[in-house]
Scaffold this motif. Structure first.
Motif, mmCIF file in Angstrom:
data_model
loop_
_atom_site.group_PDB
_atom_site.id
_atom_site.type_symbol
_atom_site.label_atom_id
_atom_site.label_comp_id
_atom_site.label_asym_id
_atom_site.label_seq_id
_atom_site.Cartn_x
_atom_site.Cartn_y
_atom_site.Cartn_z
ATOM 1 N N GLU A 144 0.818 -1.209 0.000
ATOM 2 C CA GLU A 144 0.000 0.000 0.000
ATOM 3 C C GLU A 144 0.855 1.264 0.000
ATOM 4 O O GLU A 144 0.371 2.349 -0.276
ATOM 5 C CB GLU A 144 -0.926 -0.002 1.216
ATOM 6 N N SER A 145 2.141 1.103 0.314
ATOM 7 C CA SER A 145 3.062 2.229 0.359
ATOM 8 C C SER A 145 4.371 1.860 -0.339
ATOM 9 O O SER A 145 4.820 0.706 -0.296
ATOM 10 C CB SER A 145 3.359 2.630 1.805
ATOM 11 N N LEU A 146 5.004 2.864 -0.949
ATOM 12 C CA LEU A 146 6.305 2.653 -1.583
ATOM 13 C C LEU A 146 7.403 2.385 -0.559
ATOM 14 O O LEU A 146 8.494 1.917 -0.932
ATOM 15 C CB LEU A 146 6.683 3.872 -2.431
ATOM 16 N N GLN A 147 7.107 2.627 0.705
ATOM 17 C CA GLN A 147 8.106 2.370 1.740
ATOM 18 C C GLN A 147 8.378 0.879 1.898
ATOM 19 O O GLN A 147 9.308 0.489 2.626
ATOM 20 C CB GLN A 147 7.665 2.987 3.073
ATOM 21 N N VAL A 148 7.623 0.041 1.209
ATOM 22 C CA VAL A 148 7.887 -1.395 1.235
ATOM 23 C C VAL A 148 9.294 -1.694 0.732
ATOM 24 O O VAL A 148 9.912 -2.702 1.119
ATOM 25 C CB VAL A 148 6.834 -2.164 0.395
ATOM 26 N N PHE A 149 9.839 -0.820 -0.115
ATOM 27 C CA PHE A 149 11.187 -1.046 -0.631
ATOM 28 C C PHE A 149 12.256 -0.868 0.446
ATOM 29 O O PHE A 149 13.409 -1.257 0.242
ATOM 30 C CB PHE A 149 11.463 -0.116 -1.813
ATOM 31 N N LEU A 150 11.868 -0.302 1.596
ATOM 32 C CA LEU A 150 12.793 -0.140 2.717
ATOM 33 C C LEU A 150 12.564 -1.184 3.806
ATOM 34 O O LEU A 150 13.345 -1.245 4.766
ATOM 35 C CB LEU A 150 12.648 1.258 3.334
ATOM 36 N N ASP A 151 11.530 -1.977 3.687
ATOM 37 C CA ASP A 151 11.147 -2.934 4.720
ATOM 38 C C ASP A 151 12.216 -4.018 4.853
ATOM 39 O O ASP A 151 12.502 -4.745 3.904
ATOM 40 C CB ASP A 151 9.803 -3.577 4.344
ATOM 41 N N PRO A 152 12.833 -4.158 6.033
ATOM 42 C CA PRO A 152 13.881 -5.175 6.211
ATOM 43 C C PRO A 152 13.385 -6.598 5.990
ATOM 44 O O PRO A 152 14.184 -7.507 5.740
ATOM 45 C CB PRO A 152 14.342 -4.951 7.657
ATOM 46 N N LYS A 153 12.065 -6.798 6.047
ATOM 47 C CA LYS A 153 11.503 -8.123 5.790
ATOM 48 C C LYS A 153 11.829 -8.597 4.374
ATOM 49 O O LYS A 153 11.890 -9.797 4.106
ATOM 50 C CB LYS A 153 9.986 -8.082 6.010
ATOM 51 N N TYR A 154 12.042 -7.638 3.461
ATOM 52 C CA TYR A 154 12.298 -7.994 2.068
ATOM 53 C C TYR A 154 13.751 -7.757 1.663
ATOM 54 O O TYR A 154 14.055 -7.577 0.484
ATOM 55 C CB TYR A 154 11.354 -7.207 1.163
ATOM 56 N N ALA A 155 14.643 -7.804 2.632
ATOM 57 C CA ALA A 155 16.066 -7.642 2.337
ATOM 58 C C ALA A 155 16.535 -8.721 1.367
ATOM 59 O O ALA A 155 16.294 -9.916 1.580
ATOM 60 C CB ALA A 155 16.883 -7.702 3.626
ATOM 61 N N GLY A 156 17.153 -8.305 0.302
ATOM 62 C CA GLY A 156 17.634 -9.239 -0.710
ATOM 63 C C GLY A 156 16.563 -9.802 -1.612
ATOM 64 O O GLY A 156 16.835 -10.689 -2.421
ATOM 65 N N ARG A 157 15.337 -9.280 -1.527
ATOM 66 C CA ARG A 157 14.237 -9.822 -2.318
ATOM 67 C C ARG A 157 13.549 -8.758 -3.176
ATOM 68 O O ARG A 157 12.461 -8.992 -3.705
ATOM 69 C CB ARG A 157 13.182 -10.474 -1.407
ATOM 70 N N THR A 158 14.168 -7.585 -3.312
ATOM 71 C CA THR A 158 13.582 -6.532 -4.145
ATOM 72 C C THR A 158 14.473 -6.279 -5.357
ATOM 73 O O THR A 158 15.640 -6.687 -5.410
ATOM 74 C CB THR A 158 13.415 -5.209 -3.372
ATOM 75 N N SER A 159 13.915 -5.583 -6.333
ATOM 76 C CA SER A 159 14.681 -5.221 -7.528
ATOM 77 C C SER A 159 14.265 -3.829 -7.983
ATOM 78 O O SER A 159 13.093 -3.449 -7.879
ATOM 79 C CB SER A 159 14.438 -6.241 -8.655
ATOM 80 N N LEU A 160 15.241 -3.086 -8.492
ATOM 81 C CA LEU A 160 15.000 -1.754 -9.032
ATOM 82 C C LEU A 160 15.509 -1.703 -10.467
ATOM 83 O O LEU A 160 16.416 -2.461 -10.838
ATOM 84 C CB LEU A 160 15.715 -0.690 -8.198
ATOM 85 N N PRO A 161 14.961 -0.797 -11.279
ATOM 86 C CA PRO A 161 15.427 -0.687 -12.659
ATOM 87 C C PRO A 161 16.822 -0.085 -12.733
ATOM 88 O O PRO A 161 17.144 0.847 -11.998
ATOM 89 C CB PRO A 161 14.387 0.225 -13.315
ATOM 90 N N ASP A 162 17.631 -0.613 -13.620
ATOM 91 C CA ASP A 162 18.969 -0.069 -13.853
ATOM 92 C C ASP A 162 18.845 1.070 -14.855
ATOM 93 O O ASP A 162 19.424 1.048 -15.941
ATOM 94 C CB ASP A 162 19.905 -1.161 -14.378
ATOM 95 N N ASN A 163 18.044 2.052 -14.488
ATOM 96 C CA ASN A 163 17.695 3.173 -15.353
ATOM 97 C C ASN A 163 17.439 4.367 -14.458
ATOM 98 O O ASN A 163 16.557 4.330 -13.603
ATOM 99 C CB ASN A 163 16.446 2.805 -16.174
ATOM 100 N N VAL A 164 18.204 5.414 -14.638
ATOM 101 C CA VAL A 164 18.151 6.536 -13.704
ATOM 102 C C VAL A 164 16.772 7.177 -13.630
ATOM 103 O O VAL A 164 16.292 7.540 -12.550
ATOM 104 C CB VAL A 164 19.229 7.583 -14.057
#
Length: 346
Positions: A144-164
């Protein structure tokens, strides 16, 4: 940017993949050589253009600056001013592109794309960037929030685009900026600091939809900031992948298009025929139904079934939208420099 089916071969610097009509060289993202994008051109000239591929816009810019020659290029909106300032592009002759009449007026009124010296950029494809997630392992409440990308529960399980541009669309939204055309250096710093925290959870930076699909199909990655093409095609194949465009901070929309490259070696007439072919309504159908993206023909898009647009992640949403419009070169260069440091762990 931009965007589908990039392969390792296509990522090679300006690799020519399809040597066909020698009188038209199109410098493009891999995947856009498919004939469904320009059927009228093939019908008229009996052959497809010759395509050369790039994997990222800065790479394309540097290749053109170093002397590589082509007739038509395919940058995204935020790169147009930089390409214009560098003298890489020249105006289209709109009298030879009657389908330009169906392009949205917003593009015609933007002085970076068109001014009293001519039309420099014609929109072709557009898409969304938002949260793709594994519906079996990620609860709906978590995204529900973009802060999920900071959630330690998903450490090593997220991906971001290699595009600035795509990466910073996420970071700006997450730090409260929905219009990056007015962004300040301080806001870039805040977005960079947020992304530095998100980097700690990143399993991999993806370069193309196929790479991300593989990461998510194996379960290595559970959450990613993704173009709408990836979850749409994965879900169609039966994968448990959802797409969240209505996180409370919002999501992003990008668009790319074609430019007439300065001093192209081929036929100006064929370049204009190619552009006119790209804007036909049958290409709108192909773009939406086969790729899940929107199309530069605004009239044809307006006539499209809204149910289908919702299904492919291009429908209307009730959340903020950061539109990846052209932004100040100094701000973008600050983003580029910071992004490289963040990926390197600094």
């Amino acid at each position: 940017m931009k965007r589908l089916l990039l392969t390792s071969a296509a990522a090679l610097f300006a690799t020519t993949a399809f040597a066909a009509d020698p009188e038209l060289i199109v410098f493009d993202w891999s995947g856009y050589e498919e004939e469904g994008f320009y059927p009228d051109y093939t019908a008229k000239h009996g052959d497809i253009p010759t395509f050369a591929f790039f994997g990222e816009e800065e790479e394309a810019f540097q290749k053109l600056r170093s002397g590589f020659r082509a007739d038509v290029g395919h940058p995204c909106s935020q790169s147009v001013e930089k390409w214009r300032d560098a003298g890489l592009i020249e105006p289209w002759d709109i009298s030879q592109i009657p389908a330009y009449a169906n392009v949205d007026a917003a593009y015609k009124e933007n002085p970076i794309f068109a001014d009293d010296t001519g039309v420099y950029f014609i929109p072709a494809d557009l898409g969304a960037t938002a949260i793709a997630y594994n519906t079996e392992e990620v609860p709906a409440g978590d995204i529900e929030s973009l802060q999920v990308f900071l959630d330690p529960k998903y450490a090593g399980r997220t991906s971001l685009p290699d595009n600035v541009d795509d990466a910073y669309s996420l970071a700006f939204l997450a730090t409260g900026v929905t219009d990056w055309t007015t962004a300040t250096p301080a806001q870039v710093d805040a977005a960079s600091e947020w992304m530095r925290k998100a980097h700690a959870n990143v399993r991999a930076y993806w370069a193309d939809g196929a790479e991300l699909a593989q990461l998510m199909a194996t379960g290595e990655v559970l959450i990613s900031w993704a173009w709408n093409e990836t979850p749409v095609t994965m879900a169609a194949d039966g994968a448990p992948i959802g797409y969240q465009r209505e996180a409370k901070e919002g999501s992003s929309l990008w668009f790319c298009g074609y430019v007439n490259l300065q001093n192209g070696p081929g036929s100006e007439q064929k370049a204009h025929d190619f552009m006119n072919a790209w804007l036909q309504p049958e290409v709108t159908d192909y773009m939406v139904n086969e790729w899940g993206y929107g199309h530069g023909n605004a009239q044809a898009m307006a006539d499209f079934d809204t149910t289908i647009l919702d299904e492919v992640g291009m429908g209307k949403i009730d959340a903020p939208i950061l539109r990846q419009l052209p932004l100040e070169n100094a701000i973008r260069e600050q983003m580029v420099a910071s992004f490289e440091k963040i990926k390197a762990g600094f």
